[in-house]
Design a protein around this motif. Structure first.
Motif, short mmCIF file in Angstrom:
data_model
loop_
_atom_site.label_atom_id
_atom_site.label_comp_id
_atom_site.label_asym_id
_atom_site.label_seq_id
_atom_site.Cartn_x
_atom_site.Cartn_y
_atom_site.Cartn_z
N LYS A 686 44.04 41.80 35.03
CA LYS A 686 45.36 42.21 35.55
C LYS A 686 45.32 42.44 37.06
O LYS A 686 46.18 43.14 37.61
N ALA A 687 44.35 41.86 37.70
CA ALA A 687 44.20 42.10 39.14
C ALA A 687 45.42 41.67 39.92
O ALA A 687 45.80 42.30 40.91
N ASP A 688 46.10 40.56 39.46
CA ASP A 688 47.27 40.07 40.21
C ASP A 688 48.42 41.05 40.14
O ASP A 688 49.29 41.09 41.02
N ILE A 689 48.46 41.86 39.06
CA ILE A 689 49.52 42.86 38.94
C ILE A 689 49.12 44.15 39.64
O ILE A 689 49.92 44.75 40.37
N LEU A 690 47.85 44.58 39.44
CA LEU A 690 47.42 45.87 39.98
C LEU A 690 47.25 45.86 41.49
O LEU A 690 47.49 46.87 42.16
N PHE A 691 46.85 44.72 42.05
CA PHE A 691 46.47 44.70 43.46
C PHE A 691 47.31 43.76 44.32
O PHE A 691 46.96 43.47 45.45
#
Length: 702
Positions: A686-691
C-alpha cells in the motif's frame, strides 16, 4: 489503523535491536558478571593420551550449587530438579573422593574450586611414580627398579592431574569474586520451604574449549597438514618447551667444544613445576629450594680467588620441563651427543644434583646413588670418593649426611637422563630417604608457608627481604656444603674457607616465593623484562613452543638469568650500546661471556636509576624434547608432551529464567518477527496510498 500499529511495533522492535547492536557491551555488562581471577585446567597431550579439562565450543553453563560439605553433594548428583549443575566446590573438598563422584555424573557441567588453606594431611594430584618410563629404570635396564618398584616416591599422589575431564574445572583465586558467586547463590538458588528454588536462578558459564584431541601424535600430524597445505596455518597444539640455564666458573667458549681432557664437574637443579591448573605452579619445595641453594653455592664459589686455576671446571645447570618426562635434561644430553653443546658427555667428571632439600628432618641430608652403574667397579670407586668428599665438606656445616643403601634406586632426577647415555659418577641430594617429605608435590599448595618460611608480623617489604628465616639459614648451610664439595671435586683443597651467604638466600626466597616485584629484583632486572616483576610470586609452569618457533623465556627463567648474572658476574665499564651489542666493544669476548644491561639501583632521593652492564658466563639453551626435532611424536624414549591451543578462557555468572519463560520469550520473539514481516508486506503493498504526496493542480503566481 492496524497497519499503522504494526508498523509502530516493528519500528520499536528495530530501535531496540539497533540499540542493542550499538551498545552490545553495555547490555552484556548488565547481564553478565565476569570472573577475572581464575586459573583453568587445560588439556595436555602425550604420545598416547589426552589429560586435563575442556568445555564445549561455546562454553558450558549450569545452575550454581555450592558444595561446602559432603552432605551437599546428593543435590547435585541425585535430587536437584534443575540440572546440569555448575558446582562451586569448597577447596577443602577438592580431593580424590569428591572428584571421582563429580567426574562420573552426567548432571555436572563444570566445577569452580574456591581457594583454601593447604590441607594438613597433604595434597597431590600428581602420580605416585613421577616421570615413570622416561628415566633410567625401564624393563630393559634396571628392570628390578622400574616403575618405582620398592620406592613409591609420592604416596599421596592421586594421579588426577593425569586424567581426562569432559567438563571445565576452574580455580577461583579471588575471595571477593567467590563471595559474589555465593551471594548470588544465596539470593536465588537456596531452596525455599517447598525445597525447590524459584526462578530466576543464578548460573555460571565456564569457557575453555580446547582445539587438540586424542594425543600428541594426532595433533602434531594436524599441525603438519596445516603447515603444508594452508595459506594461514592454524595449529591445534604446541610442544612444551623453554630454556635450560647454565653457567661455568671458568668461561667456556660456546663456539667450540671442549677437548676430551678438559673435565667439568656438573651441579644440577630443575627449573619448573606444575599443578592441576594451568600456569599455577609455586613449586617451593619441589623446585625453588634446590634452585636457590644452587644459586647461593654459585655465588660462594665465585668469591673464591683461585677457582680460575682449578684443574677442573664447574658448571651449574638448571633444567627446564623436568616435570614433563625430563624435557630439559634429555635435550642437553641430546645436544651433547650431537656436538651442539660446548661440553660433551665424556667431559663430565662427576655430577651432583640437588632435589627437594627444604624439609630436612634433624638437619639430615640423604645421599642417593645409582645401584646399576655402581656394579661397575671403576664407577663405584669414583662414587664412593664423591661421597667421602661430601662427608669431608660437611665438617663445620650444620648438615648431617646419611647415605641411602646401594640397593635403592635413584629418585626421579635429571641425573637419570645422563646415566642413560653414559656411566657418570654422581649423586642426588634430598631431604628424604624414600617417600617425599613434601606433602604437596606438584600442587598449588607447594608454596612458601609449606616450607616454613615464617616472617614476624609488621615487617616492611625491605625488612622481610633481609630477615633470615630458619628455612633460609638451613638452605644456606646446604649451599655451603654443595660449594665446598664442588670445589674439592674440581681439584681444590679442603682448607679454603667457603661459605654461602644466608642474606642472599633469604632475598632469593622472598623474590621467588613471596613477591618478585621487590627492590633487589628491580635493580638487577633487564629493563625489557621488567614485566616479569609482579606483586606476587612467579609461577614455574613451563611454556609452549609455537609451531617450531622458539618461545620467549618465561618469567621464572628471566628472573633466574638476572639473579645468576648478578651473583656470578661482574660490572664492566660498557656503554648501553656496547653492552647490548658486544660486537661494538673491542674486548667483549662474546664467545666466552654474556652481557646484560640492567636497570640498576635507585639514585638517592630519586625515582631514576643507575643502569650498568654485567658480564657473566651465564647462558640459556633452548629446551624442547628431541622427539619434536626428530618428528617422533609417538616416542617412548623422549618426552612428547604438548599443550592444546584455545581461543578463549572465560568465566562469568548471570541469572537464567525458567524454561517456561524462555519458551514464552522465544514464541513472542517469533510472533513479533512474523508480524514484522506481515507489516512490512502490507506497508510495501500500500505504499502508493500511504506515501503518495498530494499535488496542486493550479499554477502559482509570484
Amino acid at each position: 489503523m492496524m497497519m499503522m500499529a504494526a508498523a509502530g511495533v516493528f519500528l520499536g522492535f528495530s530501535l531496540v535491536l539497533l540499540t542493542g547492536l550499538c551498545q552490545g557491551n553495555s547490555v552484556e555488562r548488565k547481564i553478565y558478571i565476569p570472573l577475572n581471577s581464575t586459573a583453568p585446567c587445560v588439556r595436555l597431550l602425550n604420545a598416547t593420551h589426552q589429560i586435563g579439562c575442556q568445555s564445549s565450543r561455546n562454553g558450558d553453563t549450569g545452575v550454581i550449587h555450592v558444595v561446602e560439605k559432603e552432605e551437599d553433594l546428593p543435590w547435585v548428583l541425585e535430587t536437584g530438579p534443575t540440572p546440569p549443575y555448575m558446582v562451586l566446590l569448597d577447596g577443602n573438598l577438592f580431593n580424590k573422593e569428591t572428584l571421582q563422584k563429580l567426574k562420573g555424573s552426567t548432571r555436572v557441567s563444570g566445577i569452580a574450586v574456591t581457594y583454601a588453606k593447604p590441607p594438613p594431611e597433604g595434597f597431590s594430584l600428581d602420580v605416585q611414580c613421577p616421570n615413570d618410563g622416561f628415566g633410567l629404570y625401564t624393563n630393559e635396564h634396571g628392570s628390578q627398579y622400574a616403575h618405582c618398584n620398592g620406592s613409591v616416591w609420592n604416596p599421596l599422589g592421586t594421579g588426577f592431574s593425569y586424567q581426562d575431564f569432559r567438563f571445565p574445572v576452574f580455580l577461583l583465586e579471588n575471595e571477593n569474586e567467590t563471595e559474589v558467586i555465593k551471594q548470588c547463590y544465596r539470593d536465588h538458588n537456596v531452596p525455599g520451604n517447598d525445597s525447590v528454588p524459584r526462578y530466576p536462578l543464578c548460573a555460571m558459564q565456564l569457557s575453555a574449549h580446547m582445539h587438540a584431541v586424542t594425543s600428541s601424535v594426532t595433533c602434531m600430524r594436524r599441525n603438519s597438514i596445516q603447515t603444508s597445505f594452508s595459506i594461514n596455518p592454524e595449529a591445534v597444539c604446541d610442544s612444551l618447551a623453554g630454556y635450560n640455564v647454565w653457567s661455568a666458573i671458568k668461561p667456556i667458549n660456546t663456539s667450540l667444544t671442549l677437548l676430551p681432557e678438559e673435565q667439568v664437574v656438573v651441579s644440577a637443579a630443575r627449573l619448573d613445576g606444575r599443578s592441576f591448573f594451568w600456569n599455577l605452579a609455586p613449586a617451593a619445595e619441589s623446585t625453588v629450594s634446590a634452585l636457590v641453594t644452587q644459586l647461593a653455592a654459585a655465588e660462594a664459589l665465585h668469591k673464591v680467588n683461585d677457582t680460575q686455576s682449578l684443574p677442573r671446571n664447574i658448571m651449574f645447570t638448571f633444567f627446564q620441563g623436568e616435570v614433563f618426562d625430563y624435557i630439559g635434561s634429555s635435550r642437553m644430553v641430546y645436544d651433547m651427543q650431537k656436538g651442539r653443546f660446548p661440553v660433551r658427555l665424556n667431559n663430565i667428571h662427576s655430577f651432583v644434583e640437588l632435589s627437594q632439600v627444604a624439609l630436612r628432618n634433624n638437619s639430615v641430608l640423604w645421599i642417593h646413588s645409582d645401584p646399576v652403574s655402581r656394579t661397575n667397579e671403576t664407577v663405584d670407586t669414583e662414587v664412593q670418593n664423591l661421597i667421602n668428599i661430601l662427608k669431608t665438606a660437611s665438617t663445620g656445616v650444620n648438615v648431617t649426611l646419611q647415605e641411602v643403601g646401594q640397593s635403592q634406586a635413584l629418585p626421579p632426577a635429571s641425573f637419570q637422563r645422563f646415566l642413560k647415555a653414559r656411566n657418570i659418577p654422581g649423586v642426588v641430594l634430598t631431604d628424604h630417604r624414600t617417600t617425599y617429605n613434601n606433602k604437596y608435590y606438584n600442587s598449588m599448595y607447594d608454596m612458601a608457608e609449606t616450607i616454613k618460611m615464617d616472617y614476624p608480623s609488621g615487617l616492611s617489604q625491605d625488612e622481610a627481604m633481609e630477615y633470615v628465616t630458619e628455612t633460609a639459614q638451613a638452605l644456606s648451610e646446604v649451599a655451603t656444603l654443595l660449594a665446598k664439595t664442588l670445589y674439592q671435586l674440581a681439584g681444590g683443597n679442603d682448607t679454603v674457607d667457603i661459605k654461602a651467604d644466608p642474606h642472599t638466600v633469604t632475598r632469593m626466597l622472598y623474590g621467588f616465593l613471596v613477591r618478585s616485584n621487590n627492590s633487589w629484583f628491580q635493580s638487577i632486572m633487564v629493563p625489557e623484562w621488567k614485566e616479569a616483576l609482579e606483586d606476587k610470586p612467579p609461577q614455574f609452569y613451563v611454556t609452549a613452543s609455537s609451531m617450531g618457533s622458539k618461545p620467549i623465556p618465561n618469567n621464572p627463567t628471566r628472573l633466574l638469568l638476572s639473579v645468576l648474572a648478578n651473583l656470578t658476574g661482574q660490572a664492566v665499564n660498557f656503554t648501553k650500546e656496547q653492552c647490548q651489542n658486544p660486537d661494538k666493544a673491542t674486548d667483549a669476548k662474546k664467545e666466552l661471556y654474556d652481557y646484560i644491561w640492567v636497570q640498576g639501583p635507585l639514585k638517592d632521593n630519586s625515582t631514576s636509576r643507575e643502569p650498568y652492564c654485567i658480564r657473566s658466563t651465564k647462558r640459556s639453551q633452548f629446551a624442547e624434547s628431541p622427539a619434536f626435532e626428530l618428528n617422533e611424536w609417538g616416542s617412548t624414549e623422549y618426552s612428547t608432551w604438548t599443550e592444546s591451543r584455545w581461543k578463549e578462557i572465560r568465566a562469568r555468572i548471570f541469572l537464567v529464567p525458567s524454561q517456561e519463560l524462555q519458551v514464552i520469550t522465544l514464541i513472542t520473539g517469533i510472533a513479533i518477527l512474523i508480524l514484522s514481516f506481515v507489516a512490512t508486506y502490507f506497508i510495501q503493498a500500500k505504499a502508493d496510498i500511504l506515501f503518495t504526496s498530494t499535488e496542486d493542480g493550479g499554477s502559482v503566481a509570484y
